[in-house]
Motif scaffolding. Sequence first.
Motif, PDB file in Angstrom:
ATOM      1  N   PRO A 408       4.500   3.238  -3.886  1.00  0.00           N
ATOM      2  CA  PRO A 408       3.057   3.106  -3.634  1.00  0.00           C
ATOM      3  C   PRO A 408       2.569   4.100  -2.586  1.00  0.00           C
ATOM      4  O   PRO A 408       3.300   4.493  -1.672  1.00  0.00           O
ATOM      5  CB  PRO A 408       2.922   1.662  -3.143  1.00  0.00           C
ATOM      6  CG  PRO A 408       4.089   0.943  -3.752  1.00  0.00           C
ATOM      7  CD  PRO A 408       5.201   1.948  -3.760  1.00  0.00           C
ATOM      8  N   VAL A 485       3.134  -6.518   3.442  1.00  0.00           N
ATOM      9  CA  VAL A 485       2.212  -6.187   2.346  1.00  0.00           C
ATOM     10  C   VAL A 485       3.028  -6.106   1.064  1.00  0.00           C
ATOM     11  O   VAL A 485       3.971  -5.314   0.969  1.00  0.00           O
ATOM     12  CB  VAL A 485       1.471  -4.863   2.604  1.00  0.00           C
ATOM     13  CG1 VAL A 485       0.564  -4.523   1.422  1.00  0.00           C
ATOM     14  CG2 VAL A 485       0.654  -4.947   3.891  1.00  0.00           C
ATOM     15  N   HIS A 487       3.619  -5.128  -2.790  1.00  0.00           N
ATOM     16  CA  HIS A 487       3.151  -4.130  -3.755  1.00  0.00           C
ATOM     17  C   HIS A 487       3.620  -4.406  -5.183  1.00  0.00           C
ATOM     18  O   HIS A 487       2.837  -4.290  -6.117  1.00  0.00           O
ATOM     19  CB  HIS A 487       3.629  -2.727  -3.338  1.00  0.00           C
ATOM     20  CG  HIS A 487       2.877  -2.132  -2.206  1.00  0.00           C
ATOM     21  ND1 HIS A 487       1.705  -1.431  -2.362  1.00  0.00           N
ATOM     22  CD2 HIS A 487       3.140  -2.137  -0.875  1.00  0.00           C
ATOM     23  CE1 HIS A 487       1.267  -1.018  -1.185  1.00  0.00           C
ATOM     24  NE2 HIS A 487       2.117  -1.432  -0.256  1.00  0.00           N
ATOM     25  N   ASP A 488       4.901  -4.713  -5.343  1.00  0.00           N
ATOM     26  CA  ASP A 488       5.482  -4.787  -6.681  1.00  0.00           C
ATOM     27  C   ASP A 488       6.319  -6.048  -6.834  1.00  0.00           C
ATOM     28  O   ASP A 488       6.853  -6.587  -5.849  1.00  0.00           O
ATOM     29  CB  ASP A 488       6.425  -3.599  -6.956  1.00  0.00           C
ATOM     30  CG  ASP A 488       5.788  -2.253  -6.707  1.00  0.00           C
ATOM     31  OD1 ASP A 488       4.669  -2.048  -7.181  1.00  0.00           O
ATOM     32  OD2 ASP A 488       6.430  -1.414  -6.045  1.00  0.00           O
ATOM     33  N   ARG A 529       3.176  -3.730 -10.689  1.00  0.00           N
ATOM     34  CA  ARG A 529       2.587  -3.229  -9.447  1.00  0.00           C
ATOM     35  C   ARG A 529       1.160  -3.757  -9.316  1.00  0.00           C
ATOM     36  O   ARG A 529       0.325  -3.548 -10.199  1.00  0.00           O
ATOM     37  CB  ARG A 529       2.598  -1.704  -9.411  1.00  0.00           C
ATOM     38  CG  ARG A 529       1.895  -1.103  -8.197  1.00  0.00           C
ATOM     39  CD  ARG A 529       2.287   0.340  -7.979  1.00  0.00           C
ATOM     40  NE  ARG A 529       3.694   0.436  -7.591  1.00  0.00           N
ATOM     41  CZ  ARG A 529       4.348   1.597  -7.439  1.00  0.00           C
ATOM     42  NH1 ARG A 529       3.717   2.745  -7.645  1.00  0.00           N
ATOM     43  NH2 ARG A 529       5.616   1.601  -7.082  1.00  0.00           N
ATOM     44  N   PRO A 533      -2.829  -4.282  -3.284  1.00  0.00           N
ATOM     45  CA  PRO A 533      -1.697  -4.836  -2.524  1.00  0.00           C
ATOM     46  C   PRO A 533      -2.088  -6.114  -1.805  1.00  0.00           C
ATOM     47  O   PRO A 533      -3.227  -6.285  -1.348  1.00  0.00           O
ATOM     48  CB  PRO A 533      -1.353  -3.709  -1.545  1.00  0.00           C
ATOM     49  CG  PRO A 533      -1.853  -2.457  -2.212  1.00  0.00           C
ATOM     50  CD  PRO A 533      -3.087  -2.865  -2.952  1.00  0.00           C
TER      51      PRO A 533
END
Length: 605
Positions: A408, A485, A487-488, A529, A533
């Motif tokens: 990311p 955080v 993301h995926d 993804r 986020p």
Amino acid sequence: MTLFCPARVPVPLVPSLLLPLLLLAAPAPAASDLPPQKVDDFHLLDQNGLSRDLYRQKLSKAVVIVITGNGCPIARQSLPELQSLRKEFASRGVTFWMLNANPQDDPESIRKEAAEFQVDFPVLLDHGQWVAESLGVRRTAEAIAINPRDWTIFYRGAIDDRLGYGEQKPKADHRYLADALGEFLGGKPVSTPRTDVKGCAITFPPAGTVTYTKDVAPILQAHCVACHSPGNIGPFTFPNYDKVKGWSATIREVLLEHRMPPWPADPSHGAFENPRVLTETETRTLLQWVAAGSPRGEGEDPLAAHPPAAPDPWPLGKPDVIVSMPTEFNVSATGVIPYQYFKIPSPLPEDAWVRAAVVKPGNRKVLHHALIFVNYPEALKSIEPKQNAGTAGFFTGFVPGTDPVPFPEGTGKFLPKGTEFIFQIHYAPTGKPEKDLTQIGLYLLPAKPQWELRTRAVTQTELLIAPGASNHVAQASYKFRKEAVLHDMSPHMHVRGASFKYEMLYPDGRRETLLSVPRWDFGWQSLYRLKQPLKIPAGSELVCSGTFDNSAANPSNPDPAAWVIFGEQTTDEMFIGYYDIAVPPQEATARPARKEKPAPDEPQK
């Protein structure tokens, strides 16, 4: 698809003068009176987000599908009789489903209707209407009874004769569906296989003129040709109209079964950057084109005139650094090959941050999957990512169905000077000797990023799945001590995997479904993804839950009679919820090493 043809019956001779009058008096058969004799397989989600596949009901004695719709009086008033029928016949192996194909009914309103009327049947959501159209459905309150031995319809019509338009009897004179089920289960011919249906009409969009050149080819170019072209993963190619027309029956099949495009996530949860999906309009266009006989249309052939470029061995471009296995590995023709481990020193002369790390299989025919771990120098062990042989995380990897993507934006992974790469590779023999030389490509960042990306995992290793178990539940969780955080997400199971879900429990009591995969597909292990986020507050808990199907109804099950435990081979099982989080970069300074199980340190093969 074979159309239903009524059996021939003797027709008495009539005077020729009377024949025109009889023909005028005879009503034209309704569309629902001419259903397909054999029902094709299909996949839909129900009102609770659970996967429903028709052909997975092969162990049932019969499958009954009742068409419903929100607000339809006849459908609502049929529910007590339907409940009674299920009570009468479920113990005899009959599966009951409802199907909603109303374009005006969204999933939330269907759930509310089901809750209000205490419907505990699975209500299949056919918002695109392709299953309803394939069945020839035109009204609600129609019952379709299917024989799972050959998937033919043995009864179709009204549940009974109690309800009508604006009228109803105190009691039914004829229980059509009950009688048909009783006769079928008793091994007798169904005496009344068809009856008229009274229900609410379902609105279908008008069928327009669909052609390959104008409508179909642009959809294939946007969604299909990237894989279905020479040198890519698709098992066949779409180079021109003739080839596409030749595969038209398969296109229809994989769309109805939701096998293509390969994106098993429930669209009700999460918004993702990389969805491989068709819109309802695109799906309808393809199905209408096949149903119309796959007409070509005028003009040039778009696929032949604009073929895709040859695949690049490195889809993200030439890497800054390539790390390769030291020598080719000889894969035997047969047998179970233990995981192979290869230790390779990093060629980087200094500390580095990478924006992408892509695994390039040397031989896709035998490479089942590859995980790459990192061993930091001893002085930096305290900041080494948790890995634990893949059950806690990894540096990068390759599994079937993944697309190479950069990390990311604003993130990177750290490789200190002196790092050692460990390739963990699972090979699957093909029946003849093969060779493999797998590599990873590193794409460097010019400076330290704002965030360090870490691949972690929520894992349940204590699996014990009983023979024949069709819904074995597994769960694992992790509580965040610090903010992060997300993301995926990337779930991992083997061939008995059935479903997988990620949920976040927040400190304020909220529960959010981040990702739901109602029908696990071992051949397509996608990276999901998030489009936006997710900031995770400290104290939040990530919960992964899922199910396994070890029954004979699972077409991928190698042995329904086996007890199954957590293990490395495909015939074993795994339950791992991988996820990528961004955290502030840690300083590369020597600290006491934390105590944890190290990454694999097997001798080089």
